[in-house]
Structures are given as C-alpha cells and as structure tokens.
Design a protein around this motif. Structure first.
Motif, PDB file in Angstrom:
ATOM      1  N   TRP A   1       3.874 -16.044  -2.308  1.00  0.00           N
ATOM      2  CA  TRP A   1       4.018 -16.051  -0.802  1.00  0.00           C
ATOM      3  C   TRP A   1       3.924 -14.319  -0.668  1.00  0.00           C
ATOM      4  CZ3 TRP A   1       2.429 -17.637   3.260  1.00  0.00           C
ATOM      5  CH2 TRP A   1       3.075 -17.638   4.569  1.00  0.00           C
ATOM      6  N   GLY A   2       2.680 -13.849  -0.809  1.00  0.00           N
ATOM      7  CA  GLY A   2       2.433 -12.311  -0.488  1.00  0.00           C
ATOM      8  C   GLY A   2       1.050 -12.046  -0.400  1.00  0.00           C
ATOM      9  N   ALA A   3       0.637 -10.853  -0.125  1.00  0.00           N
ATOM     10  CA  ALA A   3      -0.886 -10.740   0.109  1.00  0.00           C
ATOM     11  C   ALA A   3      -1.439 -10.533  -1.076  1.00  0.00           C
ATOM     12  CB  ALA A   3      -0.691  -9.237   0.829  1.00  0.00           C
ATOM     13  N   PRO A   4      -2.515 -11.192  -1.370  1.00  0.00           N
ATOM     14  CA  PRO A   4      -3.399 -11.103  -2.481  1.00  0.00           C
ATOM     15  C   PRO A   4      -4.071  -9.789  -2.744  1.00  0.00           C
ATOM     16  CG  PRO A   4      -4.133 -13.049  -1.401  1.00  0.00           C
ATOM     17  CD  PRO A   4      -3.131 -12.223  -0.323  1.00  0.00           C
TER      18      PRO A   4
ATOM     19  N   ARG B   1      11.407  12.130 -13.146  1.00  0.00           N
ATOM     20  CA  ARG B   1      12.245  10.563 -13.370  1.00  0.00           C
ATOM     21  C   ARG B   1      11.582   9.464 -12.715  1.00  0.00           C
ATOM     22  NH1 ARG B   1      16.657   7.568 -11.058  1.00  0.00           N
ATOM     23  NH2 ARG B   1      17.827   6.886 -12.918  1.00  0.00           N
ATOM     24  N   LEU B   2      10.819   9.803 -11.567  1.00  0.00           N
ATOM     25  CA  LEU B   2      10.331   9.091 -10.838  1.00  0.00           C
ATOM     26  C   LEU B   2       9.063   8.219 -11.767  1.00  0.00           C
ATOM     27  CD1 LEU B   2       9.948   7.887  -7.974  1.00  0.00           C
ATOM     28  CD2 LEU B   2       8.025   9.592  -7.858  1.00  0.00           C
ATOM     29  N   ARG B   3       8.927   7.067 -11.631  1.00  0.00           N
ATOM     30  CA  ARG B   3       7.908   6.383 -12.262  1.00  0.00           C
ATOM     31  C   ARG B   3       6.829   5.589 -11.258  1.00  0.00           C
ATOM     32  NH1 ARG B   3       7.231   8.227 -16.831  1.00  0.00           N
ATOM     33  NH2 ARG B   3       8.462   9.809 -15.638  1.00  0.00           N
ATOM     34  N   ASP B   4       5.635   5.418 -11.855  1.00  0.00           N
ATOM     35  CA  ASP B   4       4.543   4.844 -10.896  1.00  0.00           C
ATOM     36  C   ASP B   4       5.363   3.468 -10.055  1.00  0.00           C
ATOM     37  OD1 ASP B   4       3.038   6.761 -10.448  1.00  0.00           O
ATOM     38  OD2 ASP B   4       1.296   6.184 -12.061  1.00  0.00           O
ATOM     39  N   TRP B   5       4.864   3.250  -9.000  1.00  0.00           N
ATOM     40  CA  TRP B   5       5.371   2.149  -8.657  1.00  0.00           C
ATOM     41  C   TRP B   5       4.658   0.525  -8.836  1.00  0.00           C
ATOM     42  CZ3 TRP B   5       4.768   1.330  -2.171  1.00  0.00           C
ATOM     43  CH2 TRP B   5       5.422   0.069  -1.853  1.00  0.00           C
ATOM     44  N   LEU B   6       5.336  -0.273  -9.513  1.00  0.00           N
ATOM     45  CA  LEU B   6       4.909  -1.332 -10.031  1.00  0.00           C
ATOM     46  C   LEU B   6       4.573  -2.456  -8.822  1.00  0.00           C
ATOM     47  CD1 LEU B   6       3.922  -3.432 -11.969  1.00  0.00           C
ATOM     48  CD2 LEU B   6       6.352  -3.821 -12.611  1.00  0.00           C
ATOM     49  N   ILE B   7       3.223  -2.792  -8.237  1.00  0.00           N
ATOM     50  CA  ILE B   7       3.290  -3.584  -7.212  1.00  0.00           C
ATOM     51  C   ILE B   7       2.882  -5.091  -7.348  1.00  0.00           C
ATOM     52  CG2 ILE B   7       2.946  -1.545  -5.852  1.00  0.00           C
ATOM     53  CD1 ILE B   7      -0.087  -3.249  -5.855  1.00  0.00           C
ATOM     54  N   SER B   8       2.486  -5.323  -8.694  1.00  0.00           N
ATOM     55  CA  SER B   8       1.857  -6.852  -8.886  1.00  0.00           C
ATOM     56  C   SER B   8       3.135  -7.811  -8.807  1.00  0.00           C
ATOM     57  CB  SER B   8       1.004  -7.048  -9.964  1.00  0.00           C
ATOM     58  OG  SER B   8       1.024  -6.041 -10.901  1.00  0.00           O
ATOM     59  N   ARG B   9       3.086  -8.793  -8.135  1.00  0.00           N
ATOM     60  CA  ARG B   9       4.093  -9.952  -8.415  1.00  0.00           C
ATOM     61  C   ARG B   9       3.323 -11.188  -8.785  1.00  0.00           C
ATOM     62  NH1 ARG B   9       6.387  -6.164  -8.168  1.00  0.00           N
ATOM     63  NH2 ARG B   9       8.045  -5.335  -7.093  1.00  0.00           N
TER      64      ARG B   9
ATOM     65  N   VAL C   1      -4.933 -12.977  -9.346  1.00  0.00           N
ATOM     66  CA  VAL C   1      -4.099 -14.048  -8.547  1.00  0.00           C
ATOM     67  C   VAL C   1      -2.548 -13.363  -8.385  1.00  0.00           C
ATOM     68  CG1 VAL C   1      -5.244 -16.265  -9.570  1.00  0.00           C
ATOM     69  CG2 VAL C   1      -3.328 -14.880 -10.914  1.00  0.00           C
ATOM     70  N   ASP C   2      -2.332 -12.164  -8.950  1.00  0.00           N
ATOM     71  CA  ASP C   2      -1.126 -11.701  -8.512  1.00  0.00           C
ATOM     72  C   ASP C   2      -1.219 -11.356  -6.996  1.00  0.00           C
ATOM     73  OD1 ASP C   2      -0.019 -11.849 -10.846  1.00  0.00           O
ATOM     74  OD2 ASP C   2      -0.154  -9.640 -11.594  1.00  0.00           O
ATOM     75  N   THR C   3       0.167 -11.227  -6.324  1.00  0.00           N
ATOM     76  CA  THR C   3       0.162 -10.807  -4.975  1.00  0.00           C
ATOM     77  C   THR C   3       1.008  -9.408  -5.012  1.00  0.00           C
ATOM     78  OG1 THR C   3       2.228 -12.000  -4.838  1.00  0.00           O
ATOM     79  CG2 THR C   3       0.001 -13.291  -3.881  1.00  0.00           C
ATOM     80  N   MET C   4       0.754  -8.596  -3.806  1.00  0.00           N
ATOM     81  CA  MET C   4       1.300  -7.296  -3.808  1.00  0.00           C
ATOM     82  C   MET C   4       2.910  -7.563  -3.557  1.00  0.00           C
ATOM     83  SD  MET C   4      -1.098  -4.695  -1.833  1.00  0.00           S
ATOM     84  CE  MET C   4      -2.677  -5.627  -1.072  1.00  0.00           C
ATOM     85  N   ASP C   5       3.853  -6.603  -3.957  1.00  0.00           N
ATOM     86  CA  ASP C   5       5.188  -6.683  -3.779  1.00  0.00           C
ATOM     87  C   ASP C   5       5.377  -6.258  -1.999  1.00  0.00           C
ATOM     88  OD1 ASP C   5       7.878  -5.584  -3.412  1.00  0.00           O
ATOM     89  OD2 ASP C   5       7.305  -3.826  -4.596  1.00  0.00           O
TER      90      ASP C   5
ATOM     91  N   ALA D   1       7.470 -10.495   6.762  1.00  0.00           N
ATOM     92  CA  ALA D   1       7.355 -12.223   6.458  1.00  0.00           C
ATOM     93  C   ALA D   1       6.934 -12.410   5.289  1.00  0.00           C
ATOM     94  CB  ALA D   1       6.488 -12.760   7.822  1.00  0.00           C
ATOM     95  N   PHE D   2       6.532 -11.757   4.518  1.00  0.00           N
ATOM     96  CA  PHE D   2       6.324 -12.310   3.052  1.00  0.00           C
ATOM     97  C   PHE D   2       7.583 -11.930   2.295  1.00  0.00           C
ATOM     98  CE2 PHE D   2       1.481 -11.507   3.259  1.00  0.00           C
ATOM     99  CZ  PHE D   2       1.254 -13.038   3.164  1.00  0.00           C
ATOM    100  N   GLY D   3       7.563 -12.821   1.092  1.00  0.00           N
ATOM    101  CA  GLY D   3       8.689 -12.766  -0.032  1.00  0.00           C
ATOM    102  C   GLY D   3       9.123 -13.966  -0.404  1.00  0.00           C
ATOM    103  N   LEU D   4      10.076 -13.808  -1.540  1.00  0.00           N
ATOM    104  CA  LEU D   4      10.588 -14.738  -2.376  1.00  0.00           C
ATOM    105  C   LEU D   4      11.221 -15.868  -1.560  1.00  0.00           C
ATOM    106  CD1 LEU D   4      10.041 -15.927  -5.099  1.00  0.00           C
ATOM    107  CD2 LEU D   4      11.899 -14.490  -6.032  1.00  0.00           C
TER     108      LEU D   4
END
Ligand SMILES: [Zn+2]
Ligand SMILES: [Zn+2]
Length: 842
Positions: A441-444, A429-437, A503-507, A81-84
């Motif tokens: 409308w996301g989880a703080p 090849r895998l990079r770390d998962w960037l999770i700040s947005r 103040v960023d929320t999670m992906d 239910a969260f998202g842009l």
C-alpha cells in the motif's frame, strides 16, 4: 423568556450555512497579504482522537483569527493515506486497503466537519490517489536523472514484524518507529534519496528558522551531525589498499594502537581469508550482522571483538597495529573503520583492557605553572582507570608534543596531507534516505529493469504507474506486487524487449514531503506544481504538528523543498516559516492511548457538550506547546462559561437591539461606564497580544471570562442612563468577536441575535481604543469611623474637593450620617497622591 443554549442544533446549522456560502475557500489575490496555516495531515486510521482535535483546533483558531485580521487565509486539509496499517487492517478484517482507507477518510472527514473547522474542502487531497502520486513518480524520475535517487546494495534496517526496510530516521533506539520491534541489519539492494547532498544546506538553513522551537532545530542539527576532522590512511603491513579512517581527534594519532572494523566492513572477511582466524571472524561477522546494532542499541551491548590476524601501520609512529573486528563499530558512520586510541576513548579503553592491547597516553591535561611537562616517555598507564577524553597538551607525539589539542589537530592533518597519508575532512552523521519498501500500500517506484538496457525510468507520458487494486494480501512471501505478473511483466520502454517492473513502493514519508505544496494547486493537471499559485501561497506561514516528526517528516520536507527548488518548481528554500509543536493530551498523567484505557472519544464530547465547548476546553486548559491534562471538571467549567455568556447576551437583547454599539471616545460618560469600557478595551488588547505574540489562547480566554464576570456585575448594578445600552452593546460585540476564533458557532449565533446581517466570519478583529485604554477611573473606598461603608468609582481627573463631595453625597454614606455634619473628614492618598480612601469621623 430567553431561548435555551442548544449547541448541537446551532452548530449544525452554522456549519451548513458556512459551507453553502463557501466562506473558507481561498482564492489567490495579490492585493491582499496571504497567510497559509497548516496542521500536519492525519493518517486515516479510522477515527479522530483527542490529539488530532487539539492540533486542528489550534490551527483553526489561527486561521479564523488571521482572516479577521484581513489576511487571505489558506487552510487546507487532506489525508496521508498510504501506509502499513491499511495492509494490517486488510489482513485482520479481510478489507481491501483501498476500501478501508476510503471508508476511514469518509468517516473522519465527517468528524472534522462536525468540529466546525474552517477548511478549504475543495482542496482536499489523499496521497493514495493516482492523481496525487503520479506527480511524485515524476519527481522521482527527475531525481533519478540527476543522481538524487539511486539504487545500491547496502546494509539496511530491517523490521521483521513490518517485513520491510526502514530509514535511519525511522529507527528509534534500535527499534521500529511504528511497531517497536528490534530492527536488524540486512544487506539489500535498495532505493535511496541522496539527502546527504543537501546536508550542508539543511544544516546552515536551520539558522534562518527563527520561529521554530529551538528543540527541533537542535534535534535536526544533531541528526545531521557535521564534524570537522581528518581522513587518515593506515597502510596494511603487507601492502594493498590502505584502511581509511575518519577521526575528529587527529591529535591522538600517536596513541592509536590498534584498528577496529565494523562487522559489515568489506575488509573484515577479506583480511581474515585464508588465515588462522578466518572461521572465528566469519562467525563473529555473521552473528553481529544479525543483531540490533543501531546507534541506540550500541550503548547497551558489551564491547566485543575478534582479531583478524592482520596488521596495519600507524602512519606517524610506524607501529604495527592489530586489526580487529569490533561489535561497537558501525558501517554507517564515518568509514566503518576506527583508529583505536585507548588512552583517550573510553570504549577503546575498555576494549584494550579486555584484549590486553597497548595503551599509550598522548594527551595530558593543560599543565599548571608548577607541574612542568617532563615529556617523559613512560606514562603511568598501569594506574590509568579510565580514558582521558578531553582536549589537552600533546605528549609522546614527536614534533607535535607540546601543542594544544586544537592546534595539533590542524598541524597533524596538514602534515598527513603533505605526506599523502590523509587530509582534512568533514563528515556528516546524516545518511541517505532509504525510500524503498517491500510493501503493497504505497506509490509504485516508476522504474523498469531491462536485461539489455538496465534500469529505465517509466516515460513521463506513461505515468502514473497505478498501484493495482486486484491483489491478494496474505502478509506472507513479500510484497503482493511481486506475485502479480500482470503488474511486473512489461516491455522495455527503450528497446521493447522483455523487462520487469520495480515492485517496491515508496516510503510514505515521500508523499508527506510535498503535500503542502500541492495544496496550492490540487487541481493542476499540467505538471507537478503550478508555479504561479505555489509562488503566491508558499511558504507555509504557520505549521502545527507533533514534535515526534522533528527528524522525520520535518527534515524530509525541508530536503524535498530544496530538491524541488533545484528542479525549478518552487522558489523557496524552506517550506515552513513558523513551527508550533503542540503538547500531548494526557489523562491521569499519561498520554491518551487505547492500551492504557484512558481515552476520551471526541465524538462523545461533541454529543454531550457540543463542539464549541470541546474546542474551548482544549484551548483553555494549557498553552498550545505544553502537555494538557484532561479534566472532566475543566470541560464542565468551559460549558458553564458558554452558558453564562449565552444567558447574559440573551437577557440584554431587548436593550441591545434598540441601539448601535457605542462609538465615542468615552468623554462625557459616567465614571462607571468609563471604567467598564476601560476593562473592555484592556481585554481586547490583552487577547490580541496573547494571540499575536505566542498563541497563548489560554490566557486570552481567561481574560474574556474575567470580562464576562465584570459584565454580569455591571449589567445588574449600573443605572441605565442614556449611554449604558450602547456601551453594553459595544462590550457584547467585542466579546463575540474576541471569542469567534475559539467558539465560532456560538459567536455567530449571538452575532445574528444582535441583528447583524453579514456573517461574523467576514468581520474585522476589534481594536483597542487608545482613549479607553487610559485609566479613566478608580475605586474610592469610603469609611465611616474606620469601617468601610461604601465603594465608589471616581474619575481620575477629579480634584480632592470633588472626591470629598462625592463621598459625602453617596446615599449609603448619608444613611450612616443620618443628616449630621461629620466632625472630621480624613483623606488617605496612594503613591501617586491620589485620594483613594476617605474616613469620615462623626
Ligand atoms: Zn515494524
Ligand atoms: Zn531495453
């Protein structure tokens, strides 16, 4: 007069009854085998579309089928239910994202209920509920404490349209996965999940996932991208830290003639500083850092570079190698520095030609017997038109000349290690998962920054960090949370001093990485997960969703499961035992999309034909993993079939209500009835096999349709001897049971019409009877003077004499004989020496 088939009326009736009886609410029961079937939960965008209906119908058939097979089935539903889009809708319509989201959920829930899906609704969850994301925040903190969540300054993908950063997995061919805008690289301080710590395991465990489509496993394998190679140090000509390079082609080291750095490489500007090239390098770095240089886009751009004016030394030849900054080198891959071997890498080759850099051949194709390797130092470089990228035999490589590439890679890596110039290495090849947005409308993210104490996680007792609802969403000036002092001005949990909240929320992909675990215990208040219940239900036995999630959700969920396992919360290594990626719903050859104007609204279909027809069509039109082409005629055909079935059963009801279903083994029945039963039981076997082996509902449905056709003929033609109504009832019951997973409303209604008291949903799947599966009868063709005059059903046990007797006694044949004795009777046998045709000559 039989009643009319009124799907809308009877569907609403049964949906109400099922819900009132709470038939689909699952309870843990260790005495029964469990089965957890799950469809990827929807984003509450407003309305259910045909792709959803297909996805959920497949899942519902599996759930109902497994229930009938005696499994304790868990089949939940919820909302991602969260998202842009909620924020965009808020901007466009002035609706608060929370209101927009909850209204959409209410509407779509009603749609799902009208589709008759057998969901365990009390387990429903929405990820925007603080009671959901509070546990996610707790997981975040536990990951932070173990170094699995960390913040660092890094060049990250930035989507200007969505005004937020994106993970690598969310960039497709250099474009934003959501809005398709070109993505830029931007240097930002961001939160990451350390998915790379699990790279090796994520790769190795793919081998266990035997029931995943090979295509998905391959996509993940490639995305993780393990390569075995060597890390090599190239000393700078005038001292200082050597440049580190990772290569899978250490065998070409003697051919490395220059060095290429990514524009973001910290050395790029540092090396140029104070030199003649400084301004040029700076301009180049500034320009290319702002361009779309994701992996996909790199294929398209013209290879360009600029010399830094500095040199490093090839560690084995001692040659001076000019150091370039090149637009085709990525910081995110390897070390951001590439040893350039123009003779054996096409990109380097083109670059070397453009900037007139030396090209030195050090690998040749395996020599055949006659062309002896001359070890001639002079190679025909002038004639070289392309790089030789294959393995071969080393030349011009000192002591390593003459070695095959594979051997040489090991030997050179070992040599470098002994000299302290490098070592064998593995890269991903895998990079770390960037999770700040930088979105609202996301989880703080539950972190507080204190001037004195630095980063401090929010204490568990103070969770959840609730997303404030009283915000103004303007779409400008960054996240609305950054403009809300009430939210971000806090005191430090450590020292009580003034501090600032993140103040960023999670992906939103974080929420979908563990929702399937929370379904096992959605009401659990004591912690993240109730171990006992999760232990009972997990892993998901069958997961169903779109292939577009192959390296997004499906990779993240695997990673998160492993993290939660290491936090002691689950005991499984992999979340999804089996995976089905259903095909798309196409119309006029293209995926249904508003922009293409080829959308069929499921609501219209339900209104017009009912839920059962809609379900049946989506199941019948194609096997689930293939794309399905929409067809109005196909829908109408499915509707007609349900009508036919309805009419058939209703016309027979007076007979059927008098008797119980036939329960014998077929002995003593007339050959016609034996043959009819044979068909019924063959259909049971085929439908069971088709569902069990491959979920091929389309062929299963086709088999039932064929049986219904046979039934129509039998009901019209077969004499009603004593056993016929019982055999018919056996057949009707089998058809209803076989179709129940696909068209549960109609099936339940007919079941009740037969006088059955318990719900069909609690019934058992029918079993094919071994005796009835054996062929018991065959068709005998009877000719008179070479012309076909009759067809008879004869038992396979009949002797030749009995068959001849049957043929002559047939009333149709007697009519042709008109009382005269035939002159000759000529039997014709098939390969098994069975008489299948008799020609009577008069
Ligand atoms: Zn975007
Ligand atoms: Zn403090």
């Amino acid at each position: 007069m039989s009643p009319r088939y009124q799907p809308r009326r009877l569907e609403a009736k049964w949906q109400e009854i099922w819900q009132a009886r709470r038939l689909y609410e699952a309870r843990e029961d260790p005495s029964r085998p469990k089965y957890y079937v799950l469809e990827m939960f929807p984003y509450p965008s407003g309305r259910i579309h045909m792709g959803h209906v297909r996805n959920y119908t497949i899942g519902d058939v599996v759930a109902r089928y497994k229930r009938m097979r005696g499994f304790n089935v868990l089949h939940p539903m919820g909302w991602d239910a969260f998202g842009l889009p909620a924020e965009n809708a808020a901007l466009a319509r002035g609706l608060h994202p929370a209101k927009w989201t909850s209204e959409n959920i209410a509407y779509m829930r009603g749609q799902l209920q009208a589709l008759g899906y057998s969901y365990d609704w009390p387990r429903e969850l929405a990820t925007c509920d603080p009671e959901y994301y509070r546990w996610e925040q707790l997981v975040f903190i536990q990951m932070y404490q173990r170094g699995l969540a960390y913040k660092r300054l890094a060049p990250v993908n930035w989507c200007p349209k969505c005004a937020t950063v994106l993970a690598n997995e969310q960039v497709e061919n250099g474009r934003c996965w959501r809005c398709d805008s070109p993505v830029h690289l931007k240097e930002l301080d961001q939160w990451f999940f350390k998915i790379t710590a699990y790279a090796e395991e994520l790769l190795a465990d793919l081998d266990q996932l035997n029931h995943w489509p090979e295509r998905v496993a391959t996509m993940q394998r490639n995305w993780i991208g393990k390569s075995q190679g060597a890390e090599i140090q190239f000393p700078l000509e005038d001292g200082g830290e050597p440049i580190k390079v990772f290569t899978t082609r250490a065998d070409t080291l003697f051919g490395a003639t220059f060095m290429s750095l990514a524009p973001e490489h910290p050395l790029a500007l540092e090396l140029a500083r104070g030199g003649a090239q400084e301004a040029e390098v700076r301009a180049f770095v500034d320009y290319w850092s702002a361009q779309n240089r994701s992996r996909g886009a790199l294929e398209e751009i013209t290879k360009e570079g600029v010399a830094t004016g500095r040199y490093c030394l090839n560690p084995v030849t001692g040659w001076k190698m000019p150091i370039y900054v090149a637009n085709f080198v990525l910081m995110g891959y390897g070390t951001g520095a590439v040893m350039a071997v123009p003779a054996h890498d096409q990109r380097d080759f083109e670059f070397a030609q453009k900037y007139r850099l030396p090209i030195r051949v050090v690998v040749e194709p395996q020599p055949t017997k006659n062309t002896k390797n001359t070890k001639n130092e002079k190679q025909p470089v002038a004639g070289l038109t392309a790089a030789y990228e294959e393995d071969g035999v080393l030349v011009n490589s000192g002591d390593f000349s003459g070695l095959a590439s594979a051997r040489a890679r090991e030997a050179i890596a070992d040599y470098l290690e002994a000299q302290g110039l490098g070592k064998p290495a593995v890269h991903f090849r895998l990079r770390d998962w960037l999770i700040s947005r930088q979105r609202y409308w996301g989880a703080p993210i539950p972190i507080i920054y204190c001037e004195k104490c630095g980063m401090v996680p929010v204490p568990a007792a103070e969770l959840p960090v609730v997303l404030p609802l009283d915000v103004r969403i303007t779409g400008e000036g960054g996240s609305p949370l950054a403009q809300l002092p009430d939210f971000y001005e806090v005191s430090c949990p450590n020292c009580g001093g003034p501090a600032r909240r993140e103040v960023d929320t999670m992906d939103t992909f974080v929420e979908s990485s563990w929702y399937f675990l929370r379904y096992a215990c959605p009401d659990y208040r004591e912690g993240i997960l109730d171990k006992a219940r999760v232990g009972y239900w997990l892993p998901v036995d069958q997961y169903i969703g779109g292939i577009e999630h192959a390296v997004l959700h499906l990779l993240y969920a695997r990673f998160f499961t492993k993290v939660l396992r290491d936090l002691g919360l689950v005991q499984i290594d992999e979340p999804f035992q089996r995976l089905l990626t259903q095909g798309m719903v196409l119309k006029d050859g293209a995926k249904m999309a508003k922009s293409k104007g080829n959308v069929v609204d499921p609501e219209y279909l339900i209104e017009e034909y009912g839920t059962d027809t809609t379900r049946l069509f989506l199941l019948f039109a194609a096997p689930p993993e293939r794309d399905l082409e929409w067809s109005d005629q196909g829908v109408a055909g499915c509707h007609r079939f349900l009508h036919r079935l309805w009419n058939l059963v209703n016309s027979l009801l007076p007979e059927l209500q008098q008797v119980a279903a036939y329960a014998g083994d077929g002995r003593g029945l007339s050959p016609d009835l034996q043959e009819f039963r044979h068909k019924v039981h063959r259909t049971i076997k085929k439908v069971t096999d088709d569902i069990e082996d491959s979920f091929h509902f389309n062929t299963a449905i086709a088999a039932v349709m064929e049986l219904v056709n046979t039934f129509y003929l039998a009901a019209e033609n077969l004499p009603r001897n004593t056993a016929a109504p019982e055999v018919f009832r056996e057949a009707v019951e089998a058809i209803i049971l076989l179709l129940n997973p696909m068209v549960p409303h109609l099936a339940e209604e007919l079941w009740q019409a037969l006088g059955r008291q318990t719900s069909l949903q609690l019934c058992c799947w029918p079993e094919a009877q071994a005796e009835a599966l054996e062929e018991c009868a065959f068709t005998l063709v009877v000719q008179v003077n070479g012309k076909v005059r009759s067809r008879l059903v004869a038992p396979v046990t009949a002797t030749a004499a009995e068959i001849q007797e049957m043929a002559l006694a047939d009333p149709a044949i007697q009519k042709w004989l008109q009382g005269q004795a035939p002159r000759r009777v000529v039997p014709v046998q098939d390969k098994q020496n069975r008489t299948v045709l008799i020609n009577i000559v008069t």
